[in-house]
Design a protein around this motif. Structure first.
Motif, PDB file in Angstrom:
ATOM      1  N   ARG A  64      33.998  94.490  23.602  1.00  0.00           N
ATOM      2  CA  ARG A  64      34.933  93.639  24.045  1.00  0.00           C
ATOM      3  C   ARG A  64      35.887  93.901  25.125  1.00  0.00           C
ATOM      4  N   ASN A  91      36.835  87.251  23.571  1.00  0.00           N
ATOM      5  CA  ASN A  91      37.023  86.797  22.448  1.00  0.00           C
ATOM      6  C   ASN A  91      35.784  85.888  21.795  1.00  0.00           C
ATOM      7  N   LYS A 140      47.526  87.748  15.152  1.00  0.00           N
ATOM      8  CA  LYS A 140      47.504  88.405  16.217  1.00  0.00           C
ATOM      9  C   LYS A 140      48.460  89.421  16.354  1.00  0.00           C
ATOM     10  N   SER A 142      35.733  78.737  18.670  1.00  0.00           N
ATOM     11  CA  SER A 142      35.783  79.582  19.823  1.00  0.00           C
ATOM     12  C   SER A 142      35.028  79.496  20.876  1.00  0.00           C
TER      13      SER A 142
END
Length: 608
Positions: free
Chosen positions: A119, A163, A216, A334
């Motif tokens: 990522r 993400n 988060k 998402s």
């Protein structure tokens, strides 16, 4: 998914991390299912429901695999209990359960560990690609866009795509496999109960997806580093003419990549710590559990069609479906957001750069005779700025362009440096069309001083050395002296190593302009372009800057775009422009004698 296919090449350098993530996700799904199944023999022993089996089972095919595994387990448990006692058997079962749960959580952590590098690697590479493209694209592309929008694409939109890649891997591998393994195991325990529960599980999963919250955590250092490269982006966009004019693309690219590399390392550390802690938010599907307790209890206590230990394990498996169902719902949302973000990113990455060097471009490093502008026409979109414009600038001469705002003066500077290309006509240097010249060599022949002093949040030395990054301190000080700037620089706390703040806001307008002139002096180009270099200054500052300009223009070819006519009276030729055309041309005295447009401008400014 076309947008994600175009983003996919950024994944290729990190494919080993993707394979490792998939491998450990398969293990996680397998051990996650076994972790609940392993409770069944333990509870059978605890409740005294384990059957004695003294016959070694034989394998009779895949369709009887469940009975074979069950008989084998009861056989070995019987043998161990008879030999060592029930306490030893319980110890073995507990150790087995702990081992399976340990392997499940270890597999989960390792899967997240490897996807963290994937990522953050994708995040870094897309950002670097977008910043590099930002440096390369022509100024005309950004004249139609907001700087904040471009910064948002490089920061927030790239984050969203990052993400989304994680969501896709979860959607394709981890969660579906967990659901499949769990459902197969549930069917082996009780087909009837599984069919019943599947009426309620999707509804519960949907409700959980609506109220689930994603936690988060942010690191202070990571945020500060992010602020640094966002500042670099904003400054680059604000000073793009200087960056391009001084061939400093690679310098700023280096600063930006150093920052994103630091952010990459910080993000990996933060991500792995978060994954180790495994913060999760879960919602208890109490209605589903209550219904299962009622119906399953009926099967255990009344129908006697299901053993108590098997029912308890089944309850755990049923709950095991809720979490991946929730994750799939989140991942789907998402991906939709990520797809929109990818579209905005690709708008920049796929943008064609119309102003580039030809493959066989001429690398010209000297200026020998003249600049010729011949019959050029130019317009910004539908607004015509220059009409059949022609001009010759001989080597060593100073040519001034004057006229009212909107007459096309600054456009000449933009065309000479190829920030824009002419629509018709040609611009040549020593007879070579600038479109045939290597872009960096063209801009290497020119020094640019603009009306707005474009400086960066760095030291005086770094700002001046843009066009000659290997310059010594002595060379920089000499350039400052020529630019009439050393008198104030030497009094600063750290001299040329003093940081001048964002956009040079620690300095006055005249000081900033003299630093811009020193930057051009250090580059030492044969052609100097001054775009209204004194128009924004007060009278006192203008005097200092004017002396600096005169020092700089000695023995050079200069094109001066002037608003204040008092600064260009010594020019070899003054070109008076009006609505994109030349209406008068000559020396100061010749134009005054004509008693035309130039004389009116002089009288108007004298009156003011």
């Amino acid at each position: 998914m076309n947008n994600f296919k175009k983003i996919f090449p950024f994944l290729i350098p990190y494919k080993k991390y993707a394979y490792l993530n998939i491998f450990f996700n398969v293990l996680y799904a397998l051990f996650g299912t076994l972790s609940f199944v392993s409770l069944m023999p333990m509870m059978d022993v605890l409740f005294g429901q384990s059957k004695k089996n003294y016959t070694v089972p034989s394998y009779k095919g895949i369709w009887e695999l469940k009975d074979y595994i069950s008989d084998s387990l009861s056989y070995y448990l019987t043998a161990i209990t008879d030999l060592n006692g029930i306490g030893y058997t319980l110890s073995i079962l507990v150790a087995g359960i702990i081992t399976i749960f340990l392997l499940k959580n270890l597999s989960d952590y390792m899967a997240m560990f490897f996807i963290t590098y994937l990522r953050n690697g994708i995040l870094r590479d897309i950002r670097n690609a977008m910043y590099k493209k930002t440096l390369e694209l022509p100024i005309s592309f950004f004249s139609e866009k907001r700087k904040g929008d471009t910064i948002s694409r490089i920061a927030a939109d790239v984050n969203e795509v990052q993400n989304s890649f994680l969501s896709i891997l979860e959607l394709v591998v981890k969660e579906p496999l967990t659901i499949i393994f769990t459902i197969v195991t549930m069917f082996t325990i009780s087909v009837k109960l599984t069919v019943f529960v599947f009426i309620f599980i999707p509804v519960s999963g949907y409700i959980i997806s609506l109220i689930g919250k994603k936690l988060k955590k942010q690191s202070t250092k990571a945020q500060e580093e992010q602020g640094l490269f966002l500042s670099t982006i904003e400054e680059t966009l604000g000073g793009l003419k200087v960056v391009k004019g001084y061939n400093s693309e690679s310098y700023f690219n280096g600063i930006f990549q150093n920052s994103t590399n630091r952010f990459f390392s910080l993000s990996n550390t933060i991500g792995n710590r978060q994954n180790l802690a495994s913060p999760m938010s879960e919602f208890m599907g109490i209605m589903v559990i209550a219904i299962l307790l009622w119906y399953g209890g009926h099967m255990v206590l009344i129908e006697h069609s299901l053993k108590g230990a098997a029912f308890i394990a089944y309850m755990g498996l049923a709950y095991n479906i809720l979490t991946p169902a929730k994750s799939i719902s989140k991942a789907s949302y998402s991906i939709k957001r990520g797809n929109a973000a990818a579209e905005r990113i690709l708008e920049i990455l796929d943008q064609e750069n119309t102003i580039t060097s030809k493959i066989d471009a001429i690398d010209k490093n000297s200026f020998d005779s003249n600049i010729t502008i011949k019959n050029i026409n130019f317009k910004y979109e539908d607004e015509i700025v220059l009409k059949d414009f022609s001009l010759e600038v001989k080597k060593g001469h100073t040519v001034a362009l004057v006229g009212q705002s909107g007459s096309g003066k600054s456009t000449i500077a933009n065309l000479l440096t190829r920030f824009y290309d002419v629509n018709e006509g040609t611009i040549t240097i020593d007879g070579v069309d600038i479109k045939d010249m290597d872009l960096q060599s063209l801009r290497g022949l020119m020094g640019l001083v603009t009306q707005d002093s474009i400086l960066f949040n760095d030291t005086i030395k770094a700002n001046i050395a843009l066009g000659k990054q290997d310059a010594t301190d002595e060379e920089i000080i000499e350039a400052l002296k020529i630019a009439n700037a050393y008198e104030f620089v030497k009094d600063l706390p750290l001299g040329i190593h003093t940081n001048i703040g964002d956009s040079g806001n620690k300095l006055s307008g005249g000081q900033k302009q003299r630093l811009s002139i020193a930057r051009a002096v250090l580059k030492n180009p044969p052609i100097m372009i001054l775009d209204e270099a004194t128009s924004a200054l007060d009278t006192e500052s203008e005097k200092f800057v004017q002396v600096a300009l005169e020092n700089m223009m000695q023995n050079r070819t200069s094109i001066v775009i002037a608003h204040r006519l008092s600064t260009i009276q010594k020019a070899d030729s003054i070109v008076v422009m009006q609505k994109g055309r030349i209406v008068e041309q000559g020396t100061h005295d010749e134009l005054i004698a004509l008693n035309g447009t130039y004389n009116k401008l002089v009288n108007l400014q004298s009156f003011e």
